[in-house]
Design a protein around this motif. Sequence first.
Motif, PDB file in Angstrom:
ATOM      1  N   ARG A  61       0.977  -1.271  -0.214  1.00 20.48           N
ATOM      2  CA  ARG A  61      -0.013   0.167   0.100  1.00 20.48           C
ATOM      3  C   ARG A  61       0.879   1.091   0.067  1.00 20.48           C
ATOM      4  O   ARG A  61       0.556   2.325   0.046  1.00 20.48           O
ATOM      5  CB  ARG A  61      -1.031   0.113   1.250  1.00 20.48           C
ATOM      6  N   GLY A  62       2.199   0.937  -0.003  1.00 21.12           N
ATOM      7  CA  GLY A  62       2.860   2.240   0.188  1.00 21.12           C
ATOM      8  C   GLY A  62       3.071   3.229   1.286  1.00 21.12           C
ATOM      9  O   GLY A  62       2.889   4.413   1.316  1.00 21.12           O
ATOM     10  N   ASN A  63       2.493   2.582   2.313  1.00 21.12           N
ATOM     11  CA  ASN A  63       2.422   3.273   3.611  1.00 21.12           C
ATOM     12  C   ASN A  63       3.663   3.339   4.303  1.00 21.12           C
ATOM     13  O   ASN A  63       4.076   2.624   5.193  1.00 21.12           O
ATOM     14  CB  ASN A  63       1.299   2.761   4.329  1.00 21.12           C
ATOM     15  N   LEU A  64       4.323   4.468   4.119  1.00 21.16           N
ATOM     16  CA  LEU A  64       5.861   4.707   4.587  1.00 21.16           C
ATOM     17  C   LEU A  64       5.927   4.782   6.239  1.00 21.16           C
ATOM     18  O   LEU A  64       6.567   4.207   6.736  1.00 21.16           O
ATOM     19  CB  LEU A  64       6.618   5.768   4.017  1.00 21.16           C
ATOM     20  N   GLU A  65       4.949   5.617   6.728  1.00 21.55           N
ATOM     21  CA  GLU A  65       4.978   6.078   8.107  1.00 21.55           C
ATOM     22  C   GLU A  65       4.710   4.730   9.008  1.00 21.55           C
ATOM     23  O   GLU A  65       5.405   4.556   9.883  1.00 21.55           O
ATOM     24  CB  GLU A  65       3.803   7.051   8.238  1.00 21.55           C
ATOM     25  N   LEU A  66       3.456   4.049   8.606  1.00 20.95           N
ATOM     26  CA  LEU A  66       3.346   2.822   9.349  1.00 20.95           C
ATOM     27  C   LEU A  66       4.285   1.666   9.077  1.00 20.95           C
ATOM     28  O   LEU A  66       4.742   1.108  10.182  1.00 20.95           O
ATOM     29  CB  LEU A  66       1.899   2.372   8.891  1.00 20.95           C
ATOM     30  N   GLY A  67       4.855   1.679   7.805  1.00 22.06           N
ATOM     31  CA  GLY A  67       6.018   0.714   7.764  1.00 22.06           C
ATOM     32  C   GLY A  67       7.203   1.008   8.603  1.00 22.06           C
ATOM     33  O   GLY A  67       7.656  -0.007   9.180  1.00 22.06           O
TER      34      GLY A  67
END
Length: 499
Positions: A431-437
Amino acid sequence: MLSAFRPKQGSNFFLFLTQRLKLKLSSFSYTTTKFENPNLTSFTTKEETLLHLFKKCSTLKDFNQIHAQIIQSGFGQSLFLISKIIIFCAGSGYGNMDYAVSIFETIENPDGFLWNTMIRGFGRTGHPEKALRYYIRMQETGKVADNFTFSFLLKVCGELGSVLLGKQMHCNTLKHGFEGHVFVRNTLIHMYGLLGDVKTAHKLFEEMPNPNLVAWNAVIDCHVHCGKFEEALDLFLRMLRNSVMPDEATFVVTLSACSALGALDFGRWIHYYINRTNLCDIVSINNALIDMHAKCGAVEEAYVVFNRMKVKNLVTLNTMILGLATHGSSSEALGLFSKMLEENFAIPDDVTFLGVLCACSHGGMVDEGRRFFDIMSKKYCIKPTIKHYGCMVDMLGRAGLVEEAYQLIMSMPIKCNSIVWRTLLAACRERGNLELGAKVRRHLLELEPEHSSDFVLLANIYASMGEWNEMARIRKSMQEMGIHKPEPGNSIGIYPAAR
């Protein structure tokens, strides 16, 4: 289908019990005739009356009532009668070891048979430490351990997972001269298998001049338990060449080796072999066949076996539901689950819901998954395990609900493992979720700071978003910590030829 081997000592134990009871009855009758004592004859009649009552017993309450009659009749110290109650408590699924202990402790001079029964009872009810304590007490009273004692104790040592204790008990069997006894030797092989010492187990097996079926089952199961699947299949073929006919346990454990290897052709050959025997209708074997076909990718063949079964149990349904779910047949899996509930076939357990949640995950059925997860605990009082939470996280992650998945993990009453965190990290990458990743990666660092795939996943997230500097930083961190991506491999295996 997990550990399929079941040691055969139990059947011999009850054979020994039957012979022992017959011997005691004949001895008692002989004594009465010899002395021609009217009081003794009356005593025997009462004892036989009480013995007859045992045949009508099926519950602990029934045995409680007979126990009261035994005490009232003055037979409270009769080892013959008291042993019947203790055997029920220690050897059946309806007994109660606390009650067995309360009776045993009132006996002034228990014989070796009763000590063995108590040791065996503690072992089979999940109290291995108590079994060992009773063995020590048995020694202190001067009672001599026999082959049954050591067979029960060796199994207990294996279940405890204590290598040191297992070796000490092995030394005890040598000291008492029982290592060569067939029951004891078979249990030694089984124990070393549970302890992960496949080398010693195999050595003990090879020392046997003419191993029986139980020994073959023990050594095959030992190799499967220790992950030596190809060797297990070799042993199975060697057993057939030695004209030893396999039984239910043999087929179940050998099929599990095929499942682990993905050896579909070998599994099909075993299926063909089974169909030529009188074992083809045994439920556990058919369950193993369903599991093998499904895990090897032949879910259609698994479903054919399922439909042909005359008798099914909960394991059958669970195996088929999970097999359908993992191969993307979510609707069929949930349909089977619904039919199971509608027909009141069985009450679903934790494994059932694992398959159901897996089906929801693979089928993108988020609302259904939430509902099933809810009724699992509320309606069926099943406490979710880490595997159930893992399915929920996978389902939410596949649906793009990564924030909800993260909140679910944070609300878990149990500690989250690296597998579940890694599942969420992979979803963040998709999903391209950098912050959560990055947040998930911090949790993973606390659990497994040097796992290469976590670095790779996070680097790929940055790369997919065009954050090349951050990706380079992650790659540099891997180099500085000496962490490398695993070498590529393949899933092509060389399996023993089915002859």
